[in-house]
Scaffold this motif. Structure first.
Motif, PDB file in Angstrom:
ATOM      1  N   VAL A   1       2.493  34.893  22.821  1.00  0.00           N
ATOM      2  CA  VAL A   1       3.545  35.626  22.111  1.00  0.00           C
ATOM      3  C   VAL A   1       3.183  35.801  20.639  1.00  0.00           C
ATOM      4  N   PHE A   2       2.675  34.745  20.025  1.00  0.00           N
ATOM      5  CA  PHE A   2       2.328  34.841  18.605  1.00  0.00           C
ATOM      6  C   PHE A   2       1.226  35.876  18.379  1.00  0.00           C
TER       7      PHE A   2
ATOM      8  N   TRP B   1       0.304  38.339  20.299  1.00  0.00           N
ATOM      9  CA  TRP B   1       0.812  39.682  20.603  1.00  0.00           C
ATOM     10  C   TRP B   1       1.479  40.281  19.363  1.00  0.00           C
ATOM     11  N   GLY B   2       2.292  39.490  18.679  1.00  0.00           N
ATOM     12  CA  GLY B   2       2.941  39.985  17.470  1.00  0.00           C
ATOM     13  C   GLY B   2       1.980  40.157  16.316  1.00  0.00           C
ATOM     14  N   ARG B   3       1.019  39.240  16.185  1.00  0.00           N
ATOM     15  CA  ARG B   3       0.066  39.322  15.068  1.00  0.00           C
ATOM     16  C   ARG B   3      -0.806  40.560  15.182  1.00  0.00           C
ATOM     17  N   VAL B   4      -1.314  40.849  16.379  1.00  0.00           N
ATOM     18  CA  VAL B   4      -2.180  42.009  16.573  1.00  0.00           C
ATOM     19  C   VAL B   4      -1.434  43.299  16.255  1.00  0.00           C
ATOM     20  N   ARG B   5      -0.139  43.338  16.503  1.00  0.00           N
ATOM     21  CA  ARG B   5       0.663  44.535  16.227  1.00  0.00           C
ATOM     22  C   ARG B   5       1.244  44.561  14.816  1.00  0.00           C
ATOM     23  N   GLY B   6       0.903  43.556  14.022  1.00  0.00           N
ATOM     24  CA  GLY B   6       1.372  43.519  12.642  1.00  0.00           C
ATOM     25  C   GLY B   6       2.855  43.280  12.495  1.00  0.00           C
ATOM     26  N   LEU B   7       3.471  42.598  13.442  1.00  0.00           N
ATOM     27  CA  LEU B   7       4.912  42.361  13.385  1.00  0.00           C
ATOM     28  C   LEU B   7       5.228  41.238  12.402  1.00  0.00           C
TER      29      LEU B   7
ATOM     30  N   ALA C   1       8.935  34.378  14.386  1.00  0.00           N
ATOM     31  CA  ALA C   1      10.315  34.424  14.861  1.00  0.00           C
ATOM     32  C   ALA C   1      10.390  34.642  16.364  1.00  0.00           C
ATOM     33  N   ASN C   2       9.421  35.359  16.933  1.00  0.00           N
ATOM     34  CA  ASN C   2       9.441  35.595  18.375  1.00  0.00           C
ATOM     35  C   ASN C   2       9.382  34.287  19.162  1.00  0.00           C
ATOM     36  N   ILE C   3       8.644  33.311  18.629  1.00  0.00           N
ATOM     37  CA  ILE C   3       8.553  32.013  19.303  1.00  0.00           C
ATOM     38  C   ILE C   3       9.922  31.329  19.289  1.00  0.00           C
TER      39      ILE C   3
ATOM     40  N   ALA D   1       3.027  23.991  19.318  1.00  0.00           N
ATOM     41  CA  ALA D   1       1.906  24.850  18.991  1.00  0.00           C
ATOM     42  C   ALA D   1       2.202  25.792  17.829  1.00  0.00           C
ATOM     43  N   LEU D   2       3.463  25.914  17.433  1.00  0.00           N
ATOM     44  CA  LEU D   2       3.818  26.883  16.396  1.00  0.00           C
ATOM     45  C   LEU D   2       3.381  26.424  15.019  1.00  0.00           C
ATOM     46  N   ILE D   3       3.700  25.188  14.657  1.00  0.00           N
ATOM     47  CA  ILE D   3       3.294  24.643  13.367  1.00  0.00           C
ATOM     48  C   ILE D   3       2.282  23.540  13.622  1.00  0.00           C
TER      49      ILE D   3
END
Length: 255
Positions: free
Chosen positions: A82-83, A85-91, A96-98, A138-140
């Motif tokens: 999820v992270f 996916w958002g990073r590649v799209r520049g979101l 926040a998605n996590i 895994a987030l932080i």
């Protein structure tokens, strides 16, 4: 609090997000233990219990341990997918998605878990909470140069001891590479340990009072933290898709 999920990361922002997630981990870990006698953040203990169960010939305990370990790993996998996916799209909502995923999961879990039959409760509770622990763990992973895990404190307690030892050591005056302790790191890590402890107390007492619904306020806090970058990304996506109105009247027809 509302800027903790910004894609522009700083040491302070990471520390504040780690504080929030450590409290959440303490709450969920205690809820799992009080509800089904399983600590869902403690993979070391779970793997050790699996080994003991195999030696003692207890296949049911081995299966529960395998479920916990698999769910934790899948949570970390989901976080990475999820992270990125958002990073590649520049979101802006890549972090926040996590929390959105975790918050929605905890909301549904808190509202529906009490309806589970006793025969299925242990399996569902262990699976859901271990997945959640892996997701947020895994987030932080770092605060500045400090490695940190928000769902268990073994590493943090070890680092506290190391830093205290460094602070107590007195390097020779002519040492080329003197040993220097970091009091701020000790304070930060000690604060995270204390927050995990307080979250554990809140989770245990809250479960005894409210049952699984104690995690509903936890879900609300996660969604509150996540909402600002999510709203911004949704607004920008809507503006890009909205048809633009003509800016002029177009060419005049010849008479």
């Amino acid at each position: 609090m509302l800027n903790l999920c910004s894609p522009e990361r700083t040491v302070r922002r990471n520390l504040h997000l780690a504080c929030a997630l450590t409290v959440v981990a303490g709450i969920l870990n205690s809820v799992g233990f009080v509800a089904v006698a399983r600590y869902t953040s403690h993979m070391t203990g779970i793997v050790a219990s699996m080994a003991d169960a195999i030696a003692l010939g207890l296949p049911d305990l081995v299966a529960v341990g395998a479920l916990a370990l698999t769910a934790f790993v899948l949570g970390a996998v989901a976080c990475a997918l999820v992270f990125n996916w958002g990073r590649v799209r520049g979101l802006r909502s890549r972090y926040a998605n996590i929390l959105l995923l975790e918050g929605m999961g905890m909301l549904l879990f808190g509202l529906l878990a009490e309806r589970l039959q006793d025969a299925h409760r242990s399996v569902v509770v262990v699976g859901v909470l271990c997945f959640t622990m892996g997701l947020q763990n895994a987030l932080i992973t770092r605060i500045g140069e400090w490695p940190v895990r928000t769902t268990h404190i073994t590493g943090m307690v070890t680092d506290i001891g190391v830093e205290i030892g460094k602070a107590l050591y007195r390097s020779p005056a002519d040492a080329a590479d003197p040993v220097v302790g970091e009091p701020r790191r000790i304070a930060a890590l000690a604060g995270l340990v204390a927050l995990f402890f307080l979250g554990g107390m809140a989770g245990a007492l809250g479960y005894l009072w409210l049952g699984f619904e104690v995690v509903v306020p936890v879900a609300a806090v996660l969604l509150l933290i996540a909402h600002r970058p999510l709203v911004r990304d949704l607004r920008e996506a809507w503006l890009r898709r909205r048809p633009r109105r003509p800016s002029g009247r177009g060419p005049r027809s010849a008479r």
